[in-house]
Scaffold this motif. Structure first.
Motif, short mmCIF file in Angstrom:
data_model
loop_
_atom_site.label_atom_id
_atom_site.label_comp_id
_atom_site.label_asym_id
_atom_site.label_seq_id
_atom_site.Cartn_x
_atom_site.Cartn_y
_atom_site.Cartn_z
N ALA A 173 -40.93 -83.72 -16.07
CA ALA A 173 -40.51 -84.45 -15.50
C ALA A 173 -38.86 -84.93 -16.02
O ALA A 173 -38.05 -85.02 -15.23
CB ALA A 173 -40.88 -84.89 -14.05
N PHE A 178 -36.02 -89.41 -7.65
CA PHE A 178 -36.98 -88.68 -8.22
C PHE A 178 -37.82 -87.69 -7.13
O PHE A 178 -38.83 -86.62 -7.47
CB PHE A 178 -37.56 -90.55 -8.83
CG PHE A 178 -37.46 -90.86 -9.64
CD1 PHE A 178 -36.56 -90.15 -10.40
CD2 PHE A 178 -37.05 -92.34 -10.04
CE1 PHE A 178 -35.80 -90.99 -12.01
CE2 PHE A 178 -36.38 -92.81 -10.66
CZ PHE A 178 -35.55 -92.44 -11.78
N ASP A 179 -37.75 -87.80 -6.12
CA ASP A 179 -38.30 -87.82 -5.01
C ASP A 179 -38.07 -86.31 -4.96
O ASP A 179 -38.89 -85.23 -4.82
CB ASP A 179 -38.43 -88.08 -4.06
CG ASP A 179 -39.04 -87.83 -2.67
OD1 ASP A 179 -40.18 -87.43 -2.55
OD2 ASP A 179 -38.63 -87.13 -1.58
N TYR A 222 -39.35 -84.68 -8.18
CA TYR A 222 -41.12 -84.01 -8.27
C TYR A 222 -41.23 -83.36 -7.11
O TYR A 222 -42.50 -82.49 -6.75
CB TYR A 222 -41.40 -84.97 -7.64
CG TYR A 222 -40.94 -85.94 -9.01
CD1 TYR A 222 -42.46 -86.20 -10.23
CD2 TYR A 222 -40.89 -87.09 -9.38
CE1 TYR A 222 -43.04 -86.47 -11.46
CE2 TYR A 222 -40.94 -88.00 -10.47
CZ TYR A 222 -42.00 -87.58 -11.75
OH TYR A 222 -41.44 -88.26 -13.06
N ARG A 223 -40.71 -83.50 -5.32
CA ARG A 223 -40.81 -82.20 -4.43
C ARG A 223 -40.82 -80.80 -5.27
O ARG A 223 -41.98 -79.93 -4.41
CB ARG A 223 -40.02 -82.68 -3.45
CG ARG A 223 -40.54 -82.10 -2.08
CD ARG A 223 -39.66 -82.34 -1.06
NE ARG A 223 -38.02 -82.66 -0.93
CZ ARG A 223 -37.63 -83.90 -1.19
NH1 ARG A 223 -38.36 -84.11 -1.10
NH2 ARG A 223 -36.41 -83.76 -1.51
N LEU A 227 -40.44 -79.68 -8.21
CA LEU A 227 -41.39 -79.61 -9.24
C LEU A 227 -43.09 -78.80 -8.83
O LEU A 227 -43.48 -78.16 -9.00
CB LEU A 227 -41.97 -80.39 -10.39
CG LEU A 227 -40.56 -80.89 -11.22
CD1 LEU A 227 -41.01 -82.50 -12.23
CD2 LEU A 227 -40.93 -79.89 -12.25
N HIS A 228 -43.50 -79.77 -7.51
CA HIS A 228 -44.72 -79.31 -6.82
C HIS A 228 -44.65 -78.26 -6.34
O HIS A 228 -45.57 -77.71 -6.34
CB HIS A 228 -44.84 -80.71 -5.84
CG HIS A 228 -46.36 -80.18 -4.87
ND1 HIS A 228 -47.30 -80.27 -5.56
CD2 HIS A 228 -46.76 -79.77 -3.53
CE1 HIS A 228 -48.52 -80.05 -4.77
NE2 HIS A 228 -47.96 -79.55 -3.39
N THR A 240 -48.34 -75.82 -15.26
CA THR A 240 -48.10 -77.17 -15.52
C THR A 240 -49.47 -77.60 -16.89
O THR A 240 -50.33 -76.48 -16.07
CB THR A 240 -48.43 -78.35 -14.58
OG1 THR A 240 -48.11 -79.16 -14.85
CG2 THR A 240 -49.61 -77.68 -13.59
#
Length: 137
Positions: A37, A53-54, A57-58, A60-61, A71
Protein backbone atom coordinates in the motif's frame (compact mmCIF):
# COMPACT_ATOMS: atom_id res chain seq x y z
CA UNK A 1 -7.04 -10.04 -15.03
CA UNK A 2 -6.38 -6.96 -17.13
CA UNK A 3 -7.55 -3.37 -16.57
CA UNK A 4 -10.53 -3.68 -18.91
CA UNK A 5 -11.77 -6.80 -17.09
CA UNK A 6 -11.30 -5.08 -13.73
CA UNK A 7 -13.27 -2.02 -14.89
CA UNK A 8 -16.03 -4.29 -16.19
CA UNK A 9 -16.12 -6.08 -12.81
CA UNK A 10 -16.50 -2.72 -11.04
CA UNK A 11 -19.30 -1.63 -13.39
CA UNK A 12 -21.11 -4.97 -13.06
CA UNK A 13 -21.14 -4.53 -9.26
CA UNK A 14 -22.43 -0.94 -9.50
CA UNK A 15 -19.18 0.92 -8.75
CA UNK A 16 -17.94 3.97 -10.62
CA UNK A 17 -14.67 3.78 -12.52
CA UNK A 18 -13.06 7.00 -11.41
CA UNK A 19 -9.70 8.31 -12.57
CA UNK A 20 -8.22 7.35 -9.22
CA UNK A 21 -9.46 3.79 -9.50
CA UNK A 22 -8.09 3.53 -13.03
CA UNK A 23 -4.71 4.82 -11.81
CA UNK A 24 -4.67 2.24 -9.00
CA UNK A 25 -5.43 -0.50 -11.51
CA UNK A 26 -2.71 0.80 -13.86
CA UNK A 27 -0.17 0.78 -11.02
CA UNK A 28 -0.80 -2.88 -10.28
CA UNK A 29 -1.09 -3.87 -13.95
CA UNK A 30 2.35 -2.40 -14.65
CA UNK A 31 3.92 -4.02 -11.57
CA UNK A 32 5.68 -7.34 -11.97
CA UNK A 33 4.63 -8.94 -8.69
CA UNK A 34 3.32 -7.87 -5.32
CA UNK A 35 3.44 -4.24 -4.14
CA UNK A 36 2.60 -2.63 -0.81
CA UNK A 37 0.00 0.00 0.00
CA UNK A 38 2.94 2.31 0.73
CA UNK A 39 4.21 1.80 -2.85
CA UNK A 40 0.75 2.66 -4.15
CA UNK A 41 0.45 5.76 -1.97
CA UNK A 42 3.77 7.11 -3.28
CA UNK A 43 2.61 6.49 -6.85
CA UNK A 44 -0.79 8.09 -6.30
CA UNK A 45 0.52 11.15 -4.46
CA UNK A 46 2.47 12.07 -7.59
CA UNK A 47 -0.74 12.01 -9.64
CA UNK A 48 -3.45 13.17 -7.23
CA UNK A 49 -2.81 16.04 -4.82
CA UNK A 50 -4.29 15.46 -1.40
CA UNK A 51 -5.29 11.82 -1.91
CA UNK A 52 -5.96 10.29 1.49
CA UNK A 53 -4.69 7.06 2.99
CA UNK A 54 -8.34 6.17 3.62
CA UNK A 55 -9.12 6.39 -0.11
CA UNK A 56 -6.18 4.13 -0.92
CA UNK A 57 -7.03 1.50 1.71
CA UNK A 58 -10.75 1.58 0.97
CA UNK A 59 -10.08 0.88 -2.72
CA UNK A 60 -7.51 -1.82 -1.96
CA UNK A 61 -10.04 -3.57 0.27
CA UNK A 62 -12.75 -3.24 -2.39
CA UNK A 63 -10.50 -4.62 -5.14
CA UNK A 64 -9.50 -7.61 -2.99
CA UNK A 65 -13.12 -8.29 -2.05
CA UNK A 66 -14.12 -8.22 -5.74
CA UNK A 67 -11.28 -10.52 -6.81
CA UNK A 68 -9.48 -7.82 -8.81
CA UNK A 69 -6.43 -7.91 -6.52
CA UNK A 70 -4.80 -10.78 -4.65
CA UNK A 71 -3.14 -10.20 -1.31
CA UNK A 72 -0.42 -11.86 0.70
CA UNK A 73 1.55 -10.99 3.82
CA UNK A 74 5.30 -10.62 3.58
CA UNK A 75 7.41 -9.63 6.59
CA UNK A 76 4.30 -8.53 8.51
CA UNK A 77 3.01 -6.22 5.76
CA UNK A 78 0.19 -6.78 3.29
CA UNK A 79 1.20 -6.89 -0.37
CA UNK A 80 -1.12 -6.74 -3.39
CA UNK A 81 -1.07 -7.69 -7.05
CA UNK A 82 -3.54 -7.96 -9.91
CA UNK A 83 -5.41 -11.26 -9.66
CA UNK A 84 -3.81 -13.94 -11.80
CA UNK A 85 -5.37 -16.28 -14.30
CA UNK A 86 -8.49 -18.11 -13.25
CA UNK A 87 -6.80 -21.52 -12.99
CA UNK A 88 -5.70 -22.94 -9.65
CA UNK A 89 -2.06 -22.24 -8.87
CA UNK A 90 0.29 -20.96 -6.18
CA UNK A 91 3.28 -18.58 -6.15
CA UNK A 92 6.99 -18.28 -5.55
CA UNK A 93 7.49 -14.74 -4.18
CA UNK A 94 10.84 -12.96 -4.14
CA UNK A 95 11.39 -11.42 -0.70
CA UNK A 96 13.60 -8.68 -2.18
CA UNK A 97 11.68 -7.35 -5.19
CA UNK A 98 8.21 -8.92 -4.78
CA UNK A 99 8.20 -10.56 -8.23
CA UNK A 100 6.12 -13.70 -8.44
CA UNK A 101 6.29 -16.89 -10.43
CA UNK A 102 3.36 -19.26 -10.78
CA UNK A 103 3.82 -22.72 -9.29
CA UNK A 104 1.46 -25.33 -10.69
CA UNK A 105 1.64 -27.80 -7.80
CA UNK A 106 -0.72 -27.99 -4.88
CA UNK A 107 -0.07 -29.71 -1.55
CA UNK A 108 -3.80 -30.07 -0.87
CA UNK A 109 -3.86 -33.48 -2.56
CA UNK A 110 -2.06 -34.83 0.51
CA UNK A 111 -3.92 -32.82 3.15
CA UNK A 112 -7.42 -34.29 2.86
CA UNK A 113 -6.35 -37.61 4.35
CA UNK A 114 -4.65 -35.83 7.27
CA UNK A 115 -7.81 -33.97 8.30
CA UNK A 116 -10.62 -36.53 8.42
CA UNK A 117 -14.01 -35.00 9.12
CA UNK A 118 -12.85 -31.45 8.37
CA UNK A 119 -14.39 -29.27 5.71
CA UNK A 120 -11.65 -27.30 3.98
CA UNK A 121 -13.05 -24.05 2.63
CA UNK A 122 -9.93 -22.46 1.24
CA UNK A 123 -6.16 -22.62 1.31
CA UNK A 124 -3.04 -20.67 0.40
CA UNK A 125 0.40 -22.04 -0.41
CA UNK A 126 3.30 -19.68 -1.11
CA UNK A 127 7.02 -20.22 -1.45
CA UNK A 128 9.33 -17.36 -0.39
CA UNK A 129 12.91 -16.83 -1.46
CA UNK A 130 15.22 -14.75 -3.63
CA UNK A 131 14.79 -14.58 -7.42
CA UNK A 132 17.78 -15.00 -9.77
CA UNK A 133 17.97 -11.24 -10.52
CA UNK A 134 18.09 -10.28 -6.83
CA UNK A 135 20.49 -13.12 -6.04
CA UNK A 136 23.09 -11.66 -8.41
CA UNK A 137 22.58 -8.06 -7.22
Amino acid sequence: MNIEEAIETLKDKGYKTTGRRKDILSFFAEADGYRTARDLIQYMEQRHDGISFDTIYRNLHLFVEMGILETTELDGEKHFQIACAQHHHHHFICKCCGKTKEVDICPMKNVDSMLPGCIIENHKFEIYGICPQCKTS
